[in-house]
Design an enzyme around this catalytic site. Structure first.
Site, mmCIF file in Angstrom:
data_model
loop_
_atom_site.group_PDB
_atom_site.id
_atom_site.type_symbol
_atom_site.label_atom_id
_atom_site.label_comp_id
_atom_site.label_asym_id
_atom_site.label_seq_id
_atom_site.Cartn_x
_atom_site.Cartn_y
_atom_site.Cartn_z
ATOM 1 N N ASN A 9 35.726 48.519 43.299
ATOM 2 C CA ASN A 9 34.737 49.580 43.074
ATOM 3 C C ASN A 9 34.226 49.999 44.455
ATOM 4 O O ASN A 9 33.440 49.292 45.063
ATOM 5 C CB ASN A 9 33.597 49.041 42.198
ATOM 6 C CG ASN A 9 32.453 50.037 42.079
ATOM 7 O OD1 ASN A 9 32.569 51.186 42.515
ATOM 8 N ND2 ASN A 9 31.352 49.592 41.490
ATOM 9 N N LYS A 11 32.302 52.324 45.217
ATOM 10 C CA LYS A 11 30.953 52.922 45.205
ATOM 11 C C LYS A 11 30.977 54.216 46.028
ATOM 12 O O LYS A 11 32.017 54.866 46.097
ATOM 13 C CB LYS A 11 29.922 51.904 45.682
ATOM 14 C CG LYS A 11 30.075 50.568 44.926
ATOM 15 C CD LYS A 11 28.927 49.641 45.032
ATOM 16 C CE LYS A 11 29.222 48.398 44.203
ATOM 17 N NZ LYS A 11 28.118 47.450 44.190
ATOM 18 N N HIS A 96 27.722 50.319 34.988
ATOM 19 C CA HIS A 96 27.473 49.534 36.200
ATOM 20 C C HIS A 96 25.968 49.389 36.392
ATOM 21 O O HIS A 96 25.201 50.302 36.087
ATOM 22 C CB HIS A 96 28.111 50.222 37.416
ATOM 23 C CG HIS A 96 28.107 49.326 38.614
ATOM 24 N ND1 HIS A 96 26.991 49.184 39.412
ATOM 25 C CD2 HIS A 96 29.048 48.506 39.117
ATOM 26 C CE1 HIS A 96 27.271 48.305 40.372
ATOM 27 N NE2 HIS A 96 28.514 47.877 40.208
ATOM 28 N N GLU A 98 24.151 49.695 38.852
ATOM 29 C CA GLU A 98 23.530 50.762 39.653
ATOM 30 C C GLU A 98 23.317 52.016 38.806
ATOM 31 O O GLU A 98 22.348 52.739 39.000
ATOM 32 C CB GLU A 98 24.399 51.036 40.896
ATOM 33 C CG GLU A 98 24.276 49.891 41.905
ATOM 34 C CD GLU A 98 25.530 49.592 42.696
ATOM 35 O OE1 GLU A 98 26.408 50.455 42.828
ATOM 36 O OE2 GLU A 98 25.624 48.441 43.199
ATOM 37 N N GLU A 168 28.515 41.076 35.804
ATOM 38 C CA GLU A 168 28.023 41.237 37.167
ATOM 39 C C GLU A 168 26.531 40.916 37.202
ATOM 40 O O GLU A 168 25.702 41.785 36.887
ATOM 41 C CB GLU A 168 28.232 42.678 37.645
ATOM 42 C CG GLU A 168 29.678 43.104 37.700
ATOM 43 C CD GLU A 168 29.907 44.207 38.736
ATOM 44 O OE1 GLU A 168 30.780 44.030 39.590
ATOM 45 O OE2 GLU A 168 29.193 45.226 38.697
ATOM 46 N N GLY A 174 26.155 42.802 46.082
ATOM 47 C CA GLY A 174 25.855 43.273 47.431
ATOM 48 C C GLY A 174 24.877 42.393 48.187
ATOM 49 O O GLY A 174 24.366 42.782 49.237
ATOM 50 N N SER A 213 29.509 39.928 44.996
ATOM 51 C CA SER A 213 29.774 39.237 46.263
ATOM 52 C C SER A 213 31.050 38.391 46.241
ATOM 53 O O SER A 213 31.102 37.309 46.845
ATOM 54 C CB SER A 213 28.563 38.398 46.688
ATOM 55 O OG SER A 213 27.437 39.239 46.892
HETATM 56 P P1 13P Z 1 29.790 43.523 45.726
HETATM 57 O O1 13P Z 1 31.167 42.917 45.622
HETATM 58 O O2 13P Z 1 29.610 44.395 46.950
HETATM 59 O O3 13P Z 1 28.715 42.503 45.572
HETATM 60 O O4 13P Z 1 29.632 44.535 44.491
HETATM 61 C C1 13P Z 1 29.957 44.113 43.232
HETATM 62 C C2 13P Z 1 29.969 45.287 42.326
HETATM 63 O O5 13P Z 1 28.951 45.879 42.032
HETATM 64 C C3 13P Z 1 31.270 45.754 41.845
HETATM 65 O O6 13P Z 1 31.106 46.685 40.816
#
Ligand code: 13P
Length: 250
Positions: A9, A11, A96, A98, A168, A174, A213
């Site tokens: 992903n 982003k 997601h 976010e 997640e 992150g 992560s």
């Molecule tokens: P990270 O791997 O940067 O922690 O993000 C995970 C994520 O949100 C994947 O959709």
């Protein structure tokens, strides 16, 4: 036997030049990844480039990071499932954290995105997961169950035959704070057992990815857990070598 899936992903990252280099690197290395299915989910505007680069004989699939609940029409700024299919997307991420926290998507919206994705022939990657305060208040299972129930009530257990779930934990996204393999496995098993109450065959076949992560250094230990079938990778999917090493851990 569930085939592992590792999906990147991206982003909201990357210029056209960055994405081109990243895709070339993944394309070149993906041949040496045998067992794991690989996918990348770039920002919408980079999907045509992704389709051009990967359609020429790569074993890497691609998908969107979101889609609208509507099919077409006066929805300025939105992208439909049909448009994603038109560009060869196999997958689309829905719900997601976010999208849920920054853009206010509630469980009902996420469920309708899941439904419309399948209606367009896309495989939704349904994200679920708890906030830190919810984990600390021992609410993890309640939250994950609520997020899943919204989809199961709208689409039924059969919909999980053409879907992927991604657990997640929001506190691990992150932050560099990965869930331990035991913490992740416990929630994955909870999800699978919940589905098993409705249909054990479907529950046994659905892939449940871990996200938060994940790096090459911790992927193998996470993916070795019984109910972890790969990963949804954010930051580490922006580096071709790192991402491919995560794929090799699948
Ligand atoms: P990270 O791997 O940067 O922690 O993000 C995970 C994520 O949100 C994947 O959709």
């Amino acid at each position: 036997m569930r085939r592992p899936l590792v999906a990147g992903n991206w982003k909201m990252n990357g210029s056209r030049a960055d994405a081109g280099k990243l895709l070339d690197g993944i394309f070149q290395g993906a041949d040496s990844v045998d067992e794991t299915e690989i996918a990348v989910c770039p920002p919408f505007i980079l999907i045509p480039l992704t389709a051009d680069k990967l359609a020429r004989g790569s074993n890497v699939a691609w998908g969107g990071q979101d889609l609208d609940t509507h099919t077409s029409g006066a929805y300025t700024g939105e992208v439909s499932g049909g448009m994603l299919r038109d560009y060869g997307c196999t997958f689309v991420i829905v719900g997601h954290s976010e999208r849920r926290s920054i853009y206010g998507e509630d469980d009902a919206t996420v469920a309708s995105k899941f439904k419309v994705a399948q209606e367009h022939g896309l495989i939704p990657i349904l994200c679920v997961g708890e906030l830190l305060e919810e984990r600390e208040a021992d609410q993890t299972e309640t939250v994950v169950a609520r997020q899943l129930d919204a989809v199961l009530e709208l689409c039924g257990i059969e919909s999980m035959e053409q879907a992927v779930i991604a657990y997640e934990p929001v506190w691990a996204i992150g932050t560099g704070k990965t869930a331990t393999p035991e913490q992740a496995q416990a929630v994955h098993a909870f999800i699978r057992n919940k589905l098993r109450e409705l249909n054990s065959t479907i529950a046994g076949g659905v892939r449940i990815l871990y996200g938060g992560s994940v790096k090459a250094a911790n992927a193998a230990e996470l993916f070795a857990q019984d109910d972890i079938d790969g990963g949804l990778i954010g930051g580490a999917s922006l580096d071709a070598d790192e991402f491919l090493n995560i794929c090799r851990a699948g």
